[in-house]
Design a protein around this motif. Sequence first.
Motif, PDB file in Angstrom:
ATOM      1  N   ASP A 122       0.831  -1.208   0.000  1.00 48.84           N
ATOM      2  CA  ASP A 122       0.000   0.000   0.000  1.00 48.84           C
ATOM      3  C   ASP A 122       0.867   1.260   0.000  1.00 48.84           C
ATOM      4  O   ASP A 122       0.585   2.221  -0.716  1.00 48.84           O
ATOM      5  CB  ASP A 122      -0.933   0.006   1.219  1.00 48.84           C
ATOM      6  N   THR A 176       1.117   4.177  -2.943  1.00 49.37           N
ATOM      7  CA  THR A 176       1.009   5.617  -2.662  1.00 49.37           C
ATOM      8  C   THR A 176       2.235   6.361  -3.168  1.00 49.37           C
ATOM      9  O   THR A 176       2.133   7.424  -3.790  1.00 49.37           O
ATOM     10  CB  THR A 176       0.859   5.848  -1.136  1.00 49.37           C
ATOM     11  N   ARG A 205       1.940   6.702  -6.885  1.00 49.64           N
ATOM     12  CA  ARG A 205       0.847   7.585  -7.283  1.00 49.64           C
ATOM     13  C   ARG A 205       1.205   9.044  -6.991  1.00 49.64           C
ATOM     14  O   ARG A 205       0.937   9.925  -7.793  1.00 49.64           O
ATOM     15  CB  ARG A 205      -0.427   7.188  -6.538  1.00 49.64           C
ATOM     16  N   GLU A 206       1.846   9.256  -5.848  1.00 50.83           N
ATOM     17  CA  GLU A 206       2.186  10.626  -5.449  1.00 50.83           C
ATOM     18  C   GLU A 206       3.599  11.023  -5.869  1.00 50.83           C
ATOM     19  O   GLU A 206       4.118  12.055  -5.439  1.00 50.83           O
ATOM     20  CB  GLU A 206       1.984  10.780  -3.939  1.00 50.83           C
TER      21      GLU A 206
END
Lengths: 373, 373
Positions: free
Chosen positions: B294, B298, B301-302
């Motif tokens: 997870d 993130t 994605r970021e």
Amino acid sequence: MSSGSMTSLYSSSNARLTSIVSHFSGVRLKVVVCRHLGPAMPPLLERKDVDIVLWPEDRSCERAWLLENIKGAAGVLVLIPDFEVNQELLDAAGPNLRVVSTMSVGYEHIDVPLMAQNGIRVGYTPDVLTEAVADITIMLALMAGRNDGVAYTLVKNGEWCKPNFGWSPFTFCGPQLSTSLSSPTRTVGFLGFGRIAQATLSRLIPFGITHCIYTASPTSQPDTARDDALKAKHNLKGLDRVDIDRLARESDVLFLLTPGGKETYHLVDAAFLRKMKPMSVLVNTSRGSVVDSDALATALREKWIWGAGLDVVEGEPAITSDHPLVKESRCVMVPHIGSATFQTRLDMATCAIDNLIQGVFGGEMPAELKQSA
Amino acid sequence: MSSGSMTSLYSSSNARLTSIVSHFSGVRLKVVVCRHLGPAMPPLLERKDVDIVLWPEDRSCERAWLLENIKGAAGVLVLIPDFEVNQELLDAAGPNLRVVSTMSVGYEHIDVPLMAQNGIRVGYTPDVLTEAVADITIMLALMAGRNDGVAYTLVKNGEWCKPNFGWSPFTFCGPQLSTSLSSPTRTVGFLGFGRIAQATLSRLIPFGITHCIYTASPTSQPDTARDDALKAKHNLKGLDRVDIDRLARESDVLFLLTPGGKETYHLVDAAFLRKMKPMSVLVNTSRGSVVDSDALATALREKWIWGAGLDVVEGEPAITSDHPLVKESRCVMVPHIGSATFQTRLDMATCAIDNLIQGVFGGEMPAELKQSA
């Protein structure tokens, strides 16, 4: 990214001098740039000694715009996807044109003899993309051998979790690029043995490669001193210049790293592919025209060879989903991104701008194409 | 494929002697093999001195079959996807069991202390898969950096030909693995610095890598002599054992090549990933449990990091299409195929069979796990 290389724009005292002379003599030269080139552009745009005409959109420039704006220009910077640099463009430019600079290592889009006849210098960007292309060449050899197109797609489609994935001792197995206990020799072959091929060979050495063979243009002279030095440097059991028949028969992995054009058109055809080893892998990171796509699709389908990794395909980018090679699961294809790294594209842009500026001011271009009219 | 390594089955005079003794004394030992292992099997199946019980289907063997057939066996050959080797299996086997041989480098499926308590030897297959895993480690580093998941999918979907593909000077660009004119240094980091890490480092050297840092288990002793020798051999500007904070901060490409288990569980978590460079690439070819999936999703994605290449994921193979990492375009995943080459799987099978036979006859196993009860 470092901006260190941009300083090379200002490093030639010759160009600086010419530029100062030009400034004080009141002559301002016009240059046309067919695309914004990213981080390498600001030093160019800030120059006071040239008039920069820049295609304002983030797409390939239109031919009509170029024909209109090139009028009176001393230099033009083009990219591979731009229109051809031909008589029409020279007519539109007029007699001031001194230099055509292309941000590419290839120059098929430029009528080089015509440029020579008109005394127009041509700049291109060799060398700076050698490492990026050698990198992707290694990647495609590994992907094609290891079934990684299929393996990647399986995971992305969420099929790893499904019972029909079924692990077995030979699931997804392919031929190993590196040597191993039970397979201690490996022969790599190169069609074309220039800078990129040699950079690729260097990368292959720690994989345990034992033999290298290559086929060079029949008109080129053998360079046994270089070959002996390379063989010793890389501790190879063999490094030999061979004919194309032996290249096909003996290569475990075959790399196509040769210029395009008539001389190499479809050198890899059905007859060539039929001679290759059934577990061999073909990698093309040079020009699509070297390979007969239909023959390669047949070779993959009928298992004459194991797999293929392609950065270039004849007829690109017009490659649809029903292209015979797209349909072959053992064919890994990427869309001509061999030089597509931030570092290399920055270096290419810097080199192309340098060529342009040095060219218009009569200085020494960092990479000028040798021309014969 | 060469069958040279199969001869090692017969190379130990010790085992041969024991086998002859066993033959003439009329004792025939039983061994259970949980899967047909391909080309390495015929020499085993032709042996006259053991009774071979082989799971007959081309899928993982059923627990019930194994519990039934292991009765009285002197040895069992298992694979990673097979059931656990635990007290239940020992009870079913009875007192004759002398050896458990697994065709894998990992042995999480075997209760090693329990085997030690019962005097049962454990064989595994280290070393033989080092080269195959190092190969795919390099491949994933290149694919993750060069956007090759997306690029490959685009071509396969027939989108190369579409106008919205649109070439630009920075289309599909990513960070370059090799050094370049404008970016002449590169630091690779390793979490874990064993055989596969060192084989990976060797392969990285011709890419122009200048610095290597690694983090090893806090309980392991520094080996400065080895590190000095490696630094000199590879002509590196630096090779340093560092803490995990520095590993995160300084690596341009970070390779996870550490054992799984509690000690390394989620070492790569959100805090770690936030420290990494925005253009860095993470490659995991060891165990999925090292990474918090997870947190990695993130991070991608970021854009805390550039990309990730994974051969292993926590919870595999139950990885569905809505897994957070499957949905990230900058994440390249393949289904745990690090050792999946014909050559390496043959070598692994040969080693596992050798371990089995040497183990049942009391000979020297080519790769016996050191056990402490």
